[in-house]
Scaffold this motif. Structure first.
Motif, PDB file in Angstrom:
ATOM      1  N   LEU A   1       0.820  -1.214   0.000  1.00 54.93           N
ATOM      2  CA  LEU A   1       0.000   0.000   0.000  1.00 54.93           C
ATOM      3  C   LEU A   1       0.853   1.263   0.000  1.00 54.93           C
ATOM      4  CD1 LEU A   1      -2.751  -1.030   2.585  1.00 54.93           C
ATOM      5  CD2 LEU A   1      -3.057  -0.742   0.117  1.00 54.93           C
ATOM      6  N   THR A   2       2.159   1.111   0.241  1.00 56.20           N
ATOM      7  CA  THR A   2       3.057   2.273   0.310  1.00 56.20           C
ATOM      8  C   THR A   2       3.849   2.489  -0.978  1.00 56.20           C
ATOM      9  OG1 THR A   2       4.991   1.052   1.140  1.00 56.20           O
ATOM     10  CG2 THR A   2       3.358   1.758   2.764  1.00 56.20           C
ATOM     11  N   ILE A   3       3.649   1.637  -1.980  1.00 55.85           N
ATOM     12  CA  ILE A   3       4.439   1.741  -3.211  1.00 55.85           C
ATOM     13  C   ILE A   3       4.297   3.140  -3.826  1.00 55.85           C
ATOM     14  CG2 ILE A   3       4.509   0.943  -5.626  1.00 55.85           C
ATOM     15  CD1 ILE A   3       3.958  -1.880  -4.569  1.00 55.85           C
ATOM     16  N   PRO A   4       5.419   3.755  -4.227  1.00 50.92           N
ATOM     17  CA  PRO A   4       5.345   5.103  -4.807  1.00 50.92           C
ATOM     18  C   PRO A   4       4.848   5.086  -6.241  1.00 50.92           C
ATOM     19  CG  PRO A   4       7.608   4.311  -4.828  1.00 50.92           C
ATOM     20  CD  PRO A   4       6.808   3.268  -4.091  1.00 50.92           C
ATOM     21  N   LYS A   5       4.385   6.239  -6.696  1.00 46.48           N
ATOM     22  CA  LYS A   5       3.931   6.384  -8.085  1.00 46.48           C
ATOM     23  C   LYS A   5       5.075   6.073  -9.043  1.00 46.48           C
ATOM     24  CE  LYS A   5      -0.295   8.151  -7.444  1.00 46.48           C
ATOM     25  NZ  LYS A   5      -0.512   9.572  -7.752  1.00 46.48           N
ATOM     26  N   GLN A   6       4.723   5.503 -10.206  1.00 44.90           N
ATOM     27  CA  GLN A   6       5.696   5.168 -11.237  1.00 44.90           C
ATOM     28  C   GLN A   6       5.657   6.216 -12.358  1.00 44.90           C
ATOM     29  OE1 GLN A   6       7.712   2.276 -10.655  1.00 44.90           O
ATOM     30  NE2 GLN A   6       6.664   2.577  -8.688  1.00 44.90           N
ATOM     31  N   LYS A   7       6.621   6.158 -13.255  1.00 49.62           N
ATOM     32  CA  LYS A   7       6.707   7.152 -14.331  1.00 49.62           C
ATOM     33  C   LYS A   7       5.535   7.022 -15.309  1.00 49.62           C
ATOM     34  CE  LYS A   7       9.565   4.180 -17.268  1.00 49.62           C
ATOM     35  NZ  LYS A   7      10.879   4.010 -17.940  1.00 49.62           N
ATOM     36  N   LYS A   8       5.149   8.132 -15.899  1.00 44.34           N
ATOM     37  CA  LYS A   8       4.099   8.145 -16.911  1.00 44.34           C
ATOM     38  C   LYS A   8       4.685   7.734 -18.261  1.00 44.34           C
ATOM     39  CE  LYS A   8       0.340   9.598 -14.765  1.00 44.34           C
ATOM     40  NZ  LYS A   8      -0.926   8.848 -14.786  1.00 44.34           N
ATOM     41  N   THR A   9       3.884   7.036 -19.050  1.00 52.37           N
ATOM     42  CA  THR A   9       4.306   6.612 -20.387  1.00 52.37           C
ATOM     43  C   THR A   9       3.362   7.199 -21.434  1.00 52.37           C
ATOM     44  OG1 THR A   9       3.013   4.563 -20.123  1.00 52.37           O
ATOM     45  CG2 THR A   9       5.348   4.475 -19.546  1.00 52.37           C
ATOM     46  N   GLU A  10       3.785   7.179 -22.690  1.00 49.18           N
ATOM     47  CA  GLU A  10       3.006   7.801 -23.767  1.00 49.18           C
ATOM     48  C   GLU A  10       1.654   7.136 -23.981  1.00 49.18           C
ATOM     49  OE1 GLU A  10       5.376   7.849 -27.272  1.00 49.18           O
ATOM     50  OE2 GLU A  10       6.828   9.308 -26.490  1.00 49.18           O
ATOM     51  N   ASP A  11       1.555   5.856 -23.644  1.00 56.55           N
ATOM     52  CA  ASP A  11       0.296   5.142 -23.883  1.00 56.55           C
ATOM     53  C   ASP A  11      -0.621   5.151 -22.653  1.00 56.55           C
ATOM     54  OD1 ASP A  11       1.828   3.565 -22.260  1.00 56.55           O
ATOM     55  OD2 ASP A  11       1.697   1.753 -23.489  1.00 56.55           O
TER      56      ASP A  11
END
Length: 398
Positions: free
Chosen positions: A126-136
């Protein structure tokens, strides 16, 4: 084993300032640090196949958080050890470093049964950080480890959404792989990035659902809620937090969900998330710059030799109990086999008598003779006596 194990490890690693060691859970009692230095370890996730390798090595200073206790037995290639590993030296470890944070109610009940201080902490994913955004981002939906019927029905519901459908599986077994820790964490991050950028996710897996809550990606969980002993104990404590539909309801359409505009996740998990993050931060702050020798840090009182002696005695006692039960089962099996063989032998022995009676038309089937009030001829009486004799012999065989 599946990617959920590594996603839980990834969650812990992301909360630590650095990772100095990778410790094999199943051999945690054999771990050795450099110069016997204390090693602070977040001990979340799934414990464990080889319970005879508990408690951990003396150099391990734990944060007992988000633990799930596996009580699989021999039938699932685990061990005959149930609660014994949480007694003696094993129980002292839990008690000295507790309270134990549990990720599910079954684990909470287990520790309560052993008289060990514990609480529901929720899962560290539940603590996992946000990941990078991708084009799709937002152009696809992920179907993760759904069975064939559920997946087919999900595709039917999704056919008019215009979304690409990506079928994903967490199934893997790194026990048969040479992948490095870095490679495994990269794979976990790759799959999490996939979920981060999905329009939404449909899954049956807890460790897809909970990370999606952390990533704020809408997630719909399809679970067999009638499996009270399995899914009920793992999912029950999160039911107020996740959008969950029973398998049968999903197949029959007995639910409400907008596949074109999936609703946001519920926010009930946020308090658990914040508490988990704070607990780990406090743990890190306590030990990050600690220069004290191990003797001043460790809380358990048993010596390494006492620990080994206890482990050996515990394994011996459990195996003796298990083997005793197994021997009794084998003895019962042998008696049954003997009875079965004797029955077959007797059936063959008396079959000729039955065949003779049937060939003479005396009997059409073997059954107890009826009691009749009408007088019988001498021949009938002789035949009945012979039938009764045969019947009694056959009855003795069962």
């Amino acid at each position: 084993m599946n990617l959920g194990d590594d996603i839980q490890t990834y969650a812990a690693a992301k909360l630590l300032p650095h990772v100095d060691y990778q410790i094999d859970r199943e051999y945690i009692s054999d771990f050795k640090s450099e110069n016997d230095e204390p090693v602070a370890v977040i001990m979340n996730a799934w414990w464990m196949w080889k319970k005879w390798n508990w408690p951990p090595a003396d150099c391990i200073i734990p944060k007992l958080l988000s633990m799930h206790i596996n009580n699989y037995g021999v039938a699932r290639k685990s061990s005959p050890i149930y609660a014994e590993w949480a007694q003696g030296c094993g129980g002292e470890f839990f008690k000295k470093y507790g309270p134990v944070g549990c990720r599910d109610m079954a684990s909470l009940d287990f520790f309560k049964e052993q008289g060990i201080d514990c609480y529901f902490s929720g899962c560290l994913t539940l603590t996992i950080p946000k990941q990078k955004k991708t084009e799709d981002a937002g152009t696809y939906v992920c179907l993760v480890d759904l069975n064939d019927k559920i997946r087919a029905k999900a595709m039917e519901y999704l056919k008019d959404t215009g979304l690409e459908i990506r079928v994903i599986s967490h199934n893997c077994d790194y026990r048969k792989s040479n992948a490095t820790f870095e490679e495994r964490m990269a794979k976990a991050e790759e799959i999490l990035t996939l979920y981060q950028n999905a329009k939404f996710v449909i899954t049956r897996r807890l460790h897809v659902t909970l990370p999606c809550l952390a990533l704020e990606t809408p997630v719909l969980s399809i679970v067999d809620l009638k499996d009270a002993e399995g899914n009920g104990t793992r999912w029950g404590c999160y039911m107020d937090t996740v959008r969950c539909i029973d398998n049968e309801d999903f197949l029959s359409g007995n639910f409400e969900y907008d596949f074109n505009n999936p609703p946001e996740n519920k926010k009930g998990y946020l308090a658990l998330r914040e508490k988990l993050i704070q607990d780990v931060q406090d743990f890190v702050a306590e030990y990050e710059n600690c220069d004290l020798p191990l003797e001043q840090v460790r809380k358990t009182t048993y010596t390494p030799l006492e620990r080994l002696e206890w482990q050996n005695n515990m394994k011996t006692e459990v195996l003796e109990k298990w083997l005793k039960k197994s021997r009794k089962l084998l003895d019962d099996k042998k008696l049954f086999e003997k009875k079965y063989k004797d029955t077959l032998k007797n059936l063959r022995k008396y079959k000729k008598y039955v065949d003779e009676l049937q060939s003479q038309g005396i009997i059409s089937e073997i059954k107890l003779p009826d009691v009749e009030d009408t007088p019988k001829s001498e021949q009938q009486l002789q035949r009945d006596a012979f039938k009764n004799k045969i019947w009694k012999k056959i009855k003795k065989m069962f």
